[in-house]
Design a protein around this motif. Sequence first.
Motif, PDB file in Angstrom:
ATOM      1  N   VAL A  11     -29.440   1.950  21.512  1.00 28.24           N
ATOM      2  CA  VAL A  11     -30.717   2.659  21.361  1.00 28.24           C
ATOM      3  C   VAL A  11     -30.577   4.108  21.808  1.00 28.24           C
ATOM      4  N   LEU A  12     -29.940   4.335  22.951  1.00 32.53           N
ATOM      5  CA  LEU A  12     -29.764   5.687  23.463  1.00 32.53           C
ATOM      6  C   LEU A  12     -28.919   6.530  22.501  1.00 32.53           C
ATOM      7  N   LEU A  13     -27.858   5.968  21.976  1.00 32.32           N
ATOM      8  CA  LEU A  13     -27.005   6.710  21.037  1.00 32.32           C
ATOM      9  C   LEU A  13     -27.725   7.012  19.724  1.00 32.32           C
ATOM     10  N   LEU A  14     -28.440   6.033  19.181  1.00 34.02           N
ATOM     11  CA  LEU A  14     -29.170   6.267  17.933  1.00 34.02           C
ATOM     12  C   LEU A  14     -30.308   7.267  18.125  1.00 34.02           C
ATOM     13  N   PHE A  15     -31.041   7.133  19.233  1.00 32.06           N
ATOM     14  CA  PHE A  15     -32.114   8.075  19.524  1.00 32.06           C
ATOM     15  C   PHE A  15     -31.547   9.471  19.761  1.00 32.06           C
ATOM     16  N   GLY A  16     -30.398   9.537  20.435  1.00 34.96           N
ATOM     17  CA  GLY A  16     -29.739  10.823  20.659  1.00 34.96           C
ATOM     18  C   GLY A  16     -29.307  11.467  19.347  1.00 34.96           C
TER      19      GLY A  16
END
Length: 102
Positions: A11-16
């Motif tokens: 989630v953090l990587l995709l949101f980033g």
Amino acid sequence: MSARLVVLLVVLLLFGALTGVALLDVGYLGLIAPHFQSWGAGQVLADLVILALLSCLWMLGDARGRGLSAWPFIALTLVGGSFGPLTYLLVRESKKGRRVEG
């Protein structure tokens, strides 16, 4: 590595990645400016601000119980929105089981 940790990382990587594309497209002010163009958009901004503040309060209480400092994550929330709570959850999950009673 737990399943929760993997999900949080994804989630953090995709949101980033989404945030990076948006910043390259419209810049930081371009992310905020549309929220001042209509009452509906203003309501969404107010909702996000309330959620960010509630997240900060939750992180303060939760971090205290776990022996962590919430302040870096609160600062990140005030500057980068959801990156603060997402990063906090990532750190919290990586230190799972280290709850301090008090």
